[in-house]
Scaffold this motif. Structure first.
Motif, PDB file in Angstrom:
ATOM      1  N   SER A 128      -1.614  -6.622 -10.484  1.00 55.57           N
ATOM      2  CA  SER A 128      -0.284  -6.514 -11.145  1.00 55.57           C
ATOM      3  C   SER A 128       0.788  -7.573 -10.248  1.00 55.57           C
ATOM      4  CB  SER A 128       0.426  -5.351 -11.947  1.00 55.57           C
ATOM      5  OG  SER A 128       0.960  -4.423 -10.298  1.00 55.57           O
ATOM      6  N   LEU A 129       0.552  -7.965  -9.726  1.00 57.11           N
ATOM      7  CA  LEU A 129       1.643  -8.966  -9.187  1.00 57.11           C
ATOM      8  C   LEU A 129       1.071 -10.043  -9.016  1.00 57.11           C
ATOM      9  CD1 LEU A 129       2.696  -7.277  -5.627  1.00 57.11           C
ATOM     10  CD2 LEU A 129       3.686  -7.760  -7.634  1.00 57.11           C
ATOM     11  N   GLY A 130       0.016 -10.620  -9.545  1.00 59.81           N
ATOM     12  CA  GLY A 130      -0.926 -11.656  -9.537  1.00 59.81           C
ATOM     13  C   GLY A 130      -2.063 -11.880  -8.803  1.00 59.81           C
ATOM     14  N   VAL A 131      -2.310 -11.022  -7.991  1.00 61.99           N
ATOM     15  CA  VAL A 131      -3.443 -11.098  -6.845  1.00 61.99           C
ATOM     16  C   VAL A 131      -4.661 -10.701  -7.001  1.00 61.99           C
ATOM     17  CG1 VAL A 131      -3.403 -10.865  -4.229  1.00 61.99           C
ATOM     18  CG2 VAL A 131      -1.053 -10.802  -5.171  1.00 61.99           C
ATOM     19  N   GLU A 132      -5.792 -11.969  -6.840  1.00 59.68           N
ATOM     20  CA  GLU A 132      -6.893 -11.480  -7.675  1.00 59.68           C
ATOM     21  C   GLU A 132      -7.155 -10.693  -6.679  1.00 59.68           C
ATOM     22  OE1 GLU A 132     -10.299 -10.619  -9.004  1.00 59.68           O
ATOM     23  OE2 GLU A 132      -8.657 -12.153  -9.708  1.00 59.68           O
ATOM     24  N   ALA A 133      -7.367  -9.219  -6.406  1.00 60.04           N
ATOM     25  CA  ALA A 133      -8.505  -8.399  -5.852  1.00 60.04           C
ATOM     26  C   ALA A 133     -10.018  -8.014  -6.107  1.00 60.04           C
ATOM     27  CB  ALA A 133      -7.862  -6.681  -6.138  1.00 60.04           C
ATOM     28  N   SER A 134     -10.333  -8.554  -6.921  1.00 55.83           N
ATOM     29  CA  SER A 134     -12.004  -8.473  -7.433  1.00 55.83           C
ATOM     30  C   SER A 134     -12.771  -8.475  -5.989  1.00 55.83           C
ATOM     31  CB  SER A 134     -12.859  -8.915  -8.383  1.00 55.83           C
ATOM     32  OG  SER A 134     -12.376 -10.182  -8.005  1.00 55.83           O
ATOM     33  N   ASN A 135     -12.479  -9.096  -5.091  1.00 59.20           N
ATOM     34  CA  ASN A 135     -13.272  -9.281  -3.567  1.00 59.20           C
ATOM     35  C   ASN A 135     -13.500  -8.947  -2.730  1.00 59.20           C
ATOM     36  OD1 ASN A 135     -14.643 -11.784  -5.105  1.00 59.20           O
ATOM     37  ND2 ASN A 135     -13.332 -12.861  -4.887  1.00 59.20           N
ATOM     38  N   ILE A 136     -11.900  -7.386  -2.610  1.00 62.05           N
ATOM     39  CA  ILE A 136     -11.564  -6.981  -1.648  1.00 62.05           C
ATOM     40  C   ILE A 136     -12.700  -5.573  -1.542  1.00 62.05           C
ATOM     41  CG2 ILE A 136      -9.908  -5.505  -0.813  1.00 62.05           C
ATOM     42  CD1 ILE A 136      -7.602  -6.661  -2.608  1.00 62.05           C
ATOM     43  N   GLU A 137     -13.062  -5.439  -0.115  1.00 61.62           N
ATOM     44  CA  GLU A 137     -14.356  -4.618  -0.002  1.00 61.62           C
ATOM     45  C   GLU A 137     -14.396  -3.606   0.702  1.00 61.62           C
ATOM     46  OE1 GLU A 137     -18.048  -6.811   0.890  1.00 61.62           O
ATOM     47  OE2 GLU A 137     -17.668  -8.221  -1.219  1.00 61.62           O
ATOM     48  N   SER A 138     -13.127  -3.969   1.625  1.00 59.29           N
ATOM     49  CA  SER A 138     -13.024  -2.534   2.373  1.00 59.29           C
ATOM     50  C   SER A 138     -11.232  -2.263   2.614  1.00 59.29           C
ATOM     51  CB  SER A 138     -13.356  -3.291   4.073  1.00 59.29           C
ATOM     52  OG  SER A 138     -12.307  -3.631   4.305  1.00 59.29           O
ATOM     53  N   SER A 139     -11.433  -1.325   3.372  1.00 61.22           N
ATOM     54  CA  SER A 139      -9.873  -1.032   3.283  1.00 61.22           C
ATOM     55  C   SER A 139      -8.879  -1.856   4.251  1.00 61.22           C
ATOM     56  CB  SER A 139      -9.863   0.704   3.500  1.00 61.22           C
ATOM     57  OG  SER A 139     -10.452   0.430   5.143  1.00 61.22           O
ATOM     58  N   ARG A 140      -9.673  -2.645   4.871  1.00 50.77           N
ATOM     59  CA  ARG A 140      -9.337  -3.108   6.656  1.00 50.77           C
ATOM     60  C   ARG A 140      -9.090  -4.678   5.791  1.00 50.77           C
ATOM     61  NH1 ARG A 140      -9.747  -0.934  11.440  1.00 50.77           N
ATOM     62  NH2 ARG A 140      -8.460  -3.019  12.331  1.00 50.77           N
ATOM     63  N   GLU A 141      -9.428  -4.889   4.834  1.00 46.19           N
ATOM     64  CA  GLU A 141      -9.318  -5.789   3.482  1.00 46.19           C
ATOM     65  C   GLU A 141      -8.017  -6.244   2.862  1.00 46.19           C
ATOM     66  OE1 GLU A 141     -12.724  -7.968   1.549  1.00 46.19           O
ATOM     67  OE2 GLU A 141     -14.058  -7.689   3.096  1.00 46.19           O
ATOM     68  N   PHE A 142      -7.775  -4.661   2.575  1.00 47.34           N
ATOM     69  CA  PHE A 142      -6.925  -4.543   1.621  1.00 47.34           C
ATOM     70  C   PHE A 142      -6.272  -4.520   2.121  1.00 47.34           C
ATOM     71  CE2 PHE A 142      -3.853  -2.020  -0.749  1.00 47.34           C
ATOM     72  CZ  PHE A 142      -4.438  -2.036  -1.492  1.00 47.34           C
ATOM     73  N   ASP A 143      -5.783  -4.165   3.676  1.00 47.25           N
ATOM     74  CA  ASP A 143      -4.279  -3.462   4.390  1.00 47.25           C
ATOM     75  C   ASP A 143      -4.466  -5.859   5.213  1.00 47.25           C
ATOM     76  OD1 ASP A 143      -4.593  -1.545   4.777  1.00 47.25           O
ATOM     77  OD2 ASP A 143      -5.133  -0.944   6.176  1.00 47.25           O
ATOM     78  N   ALA A 144      -5.169  -7.009   5.078  1.00 49.60           N
ATOM     79  CA  ALA A 144      -4.882  -8.337   5.865  1.00 49.60           C
ATOM     80  C   ALA A 144      -3.827  -9.210   4.575  1.00 49.60           C
ATOM     81  CB  ALA A 144      -6.142  -8.728   5.910  1.00 49.60           C
ATOM     82  N   VAL A 145      -4.664  -8.247   3.084  1.00 47.05           N
ATOM     83  CA  VAL A 145      -3.991  -8.706   1.743  1.00 47.05           C
ATOM     84  C   VAL A 145      -2.896  -8.502   1.557  1.00 47.05           C
ATOM     85  CG1 VAL A 145      -4.518  -8.780  -0.242  1.00 47.05           C
ATOM     86  CG2 VAL A 145      -5.858  -8.956   0.696  1.00 47.05           C
ATOM     87  N   LEU A 146      -2.377  -6.774   1.947  1.00 47.68           N
ATOM     88  CA  LEU A 146      -1.091  -6.896   2.025  1.00 47.68           C
ATOM     89  C   LEU A 146      -0.355  -7.455   2.918  1.00 47.68           C
ATOM     90  CD1 LEU A 146      -1.099  -2.564   1.869  1.00 47.68           C
ATOM     91  CD2 LEU A 146      -1.074  -4.358   0.345  1.00 47.68           C
ATOM     92  N   GLY A 147      -0.836  -8.086   4.332  1.00 52.60           N
ATOM     93  CA  GLY A 147      -0.062  -8.759   4.618  1.00 52.60           C
ATOM     94  C   GLY A 147       0.349  -9.980   4.517  1.00 52.60           C
ATOM     95  N   ALA A 148      -0.635 -10.788   3.687  1.00 51.98           N
ATOM     96  CA  ALA A 148      -0.697 -11.773   3.198  1.00 51.98           C
ATOM     97  C   ALA A 148       0.797 -11.731   1.738  1.00 51.98           C
ATOM     98  CB  ALA A 148      -1.812 -12.569   1.972  1.00 51.98           C
ATOM     99  N   VAL A 149       0.824 -10.596   1.155  1.00 49.12           N
ATOM    100  CA  VAL A 149       1.618 -10.199   0.094  1.00 49.12           C
ATOM    101  C   VAL A 149       3.162 -10.517   1.221  1.00 49.12           C
ATOM    102  CG1 VAL A 149       2.712  -8.462  -1.856  1.00 49.12           C
ATOM    103  CG2 VAL A 149       0.155  -9.686  -1.210  1.00 49.12           C
ATOM    104  N   THR A 150       3.395  -9.287   1.728  1.00 51.01           N
ATOM    105  CA  THR A 150       4.261  -9.467   3.058  1.00 51.01           C
ATOM    106  C   THR A 150       4.916 -11.002   2.840  1.00 51.01           C
ATOM    107  OG1 THR A 150       3.570  -7.438   3.578  1.00 51.01           O
ATOM    108  CG2 THR A 150       4.788  -8.126   4.398  1.00 51.01           C
ATOM    109  N   ALA A 151       4.396 -11.259   3.568  1.00 47.51           N
ATOM    110  CA  ALA A 151       4.275 -12.992   3.678  1.00 47.51           C
ATOM    111  C   ALA A 151       4.984 -13.868   2.875  1.00 47.51           C
ATOM    112  CB  ALA A 151       3.667 -14.089   4.652  1.00 47.51           C
ATOM    113  N   ARG A 152       4.420 -13.239   1.691  1.00 48.11           N
ATOM    114  CA  ARG A 152       5.217 -14.275   0.421  1.00 48.11           C
ATOM    115  C   ARG A 152       6.216 -14.192   0.529  1.00 48.11           C
ATOM    116  NH1 ARG A 152       2.012 -14.613  -4.781  1.00 48.11           N
ATOM    117  NH2 ARG A 152       2.530 -12.423  -5.199  1.00 48.11           N
ATOM    118  N   PHE A 153       6.334 -12.558   0.168  1.00 49.84           N
ATOM    119  CA  PHE A 153       7.261 -11.586  -0.320  1.00 49.84           C
ATOM    120  C   PHE A 153       8.424 -11.834   0.981  1.00 49.84           C
ATOM    121  CE2 PHE A 153       5.437  -9.376  -3.007  1.00 49.84           C
ATOM    122  CZ  PHE A 153       6.875  -7.956  -3.979  1.00 49.84           C
ATOM    123  N   TYR A 154       8.569 -12.280   1.789  1.00 49.94           N
ATOM    124  CA  TYR A 154       9.260 -12.787   3.303  1.00 49.94           C
ATOM    125  C   TYR A 154      10.102 -14.457   2.844  1.00 49.94           C
ATOM    126  CZ  TYR A 154      10.891 -14.315   7.801  1.00 49.94           C
ATOM    127  OH  TYR A 154      11.884 -14.697   9.044  1.00 49.94           O
TER     128      TYR A 154
END
Length: 173
Positions: A128-154
Motif C-alpha cells: 500500500s506504500l508502493g513497496v514490492e513485497a512479493s520477494n520477502i521470504e522471512s520475518s528478518r527480511e520483512f524487518d530489514a525492509v521496514l528499516g529501508a522504509v524508515t530511512a525513506r520516511f526519515y
C-alpha cells in the motif's frame, strides 16, 4: 536515492539481513560484517537504518526514556552492547570502503515501532506504500525492509528522531 534497512544480529553465527529500497526491493542475508559492508558499499544507499543503537551507553538516553514514557517497546542500547559493537565495526568497514565517496547516513530504527506507527504488519500493507513485497521470504527480511522504509520516511522529513527514528503516523490511519 536508495535506502537500506539492516536487521543486524548480535553475532556472526546467525545471518543478518540487509534490504535495499529503490525502484525495487532487494534483500540479502550474510553472516559476516565483511559481507554486509561489501553489499552496502556496492549498493551505495544514501541512508542506512540499523536495528540497534549507534553507540554504547549506560542506562537510557533521554530520548529512550521519552520513548518508554510514550509506551513504545524497544531494546535500549545499554542492553544491546554486543550488537552495538558489531554495528560500530560494520560502520567503520563501510566508511573505509567508501573513503572519498558519499558515505551513507546511519540512523537507528526499531521494526516494532515502524510497524506500529505505519500499520505495516503484512506484505499487503507494505504494498500500500508502493513497496514490492512479493520477494520477502522471512520475518528478518520483512524487518530489514521496514528499516529501508524508515530511512525513506526519515529522508522525506516524515519522521522524528527520538534516539530511534519514529516515522510519522500516516494520515487517515
Amino acid at each position: 536515492m536508495k535506502y537500506c534497512g539492516l536487521d543486524l544480529t548480535e553475532d556472526e553465527e546467525i545471518d543478518s539481513t540487509v534490504a535495499f529500497l529503490g525502484d525495487t526491493v532487494e534483500s540479502f542475508s550474510f553472516t559476516t560484517n565483511k559481507e554486509l559492508a561489501e553489499k552496502i558499499i556496492e549498493n551505495k544507499p544514501g541512508i542506512v537504518a540499523v536495528n540497534t543503537g549507534l553507540q554504547e551507553r549506560r542506562g537510557l538516553s533521554d530520548e529512550e526514556e521519552e520513548l518508554q514514557e510514550e509506551g513504545k517497546i524497544f531494546t535500549p542500547a545499554s542492553h544491546d552492547t554486543q550488537r552495538v559493537r558489531r554495528f560500530q565495526d560494520l560502520k567503520m568497514r563501510v566508511q573505509q570502503g567508501l573513503a572519498g565517496e558519499d558515505v551513507p547516513e546511519f540512523i537507528r530504527f526499531d521494526p516494532a515501532i515502524t510497524g506500529r506507527e505505519l500499520a505495516l504488519d503484512s506484505d499487503d500493507a507494505l504494498e500500500s506504500l508502493g513497496v514490492e513485497a512479493s520477494n520477502i521470504e522471512s520475518s528478518r527480511e520483512f524487518d530489514a525492509v521496514l528499516g529501508a522504509v524508515t530511512a525513506r520516511f526519515y529522508d522525506q522529513g516524515q519522521a522524528h528522531e527520538m534516539g530511534v527514528v519514529v516515522p510519522d503516523t500516516l494520515e487517515g490511519e
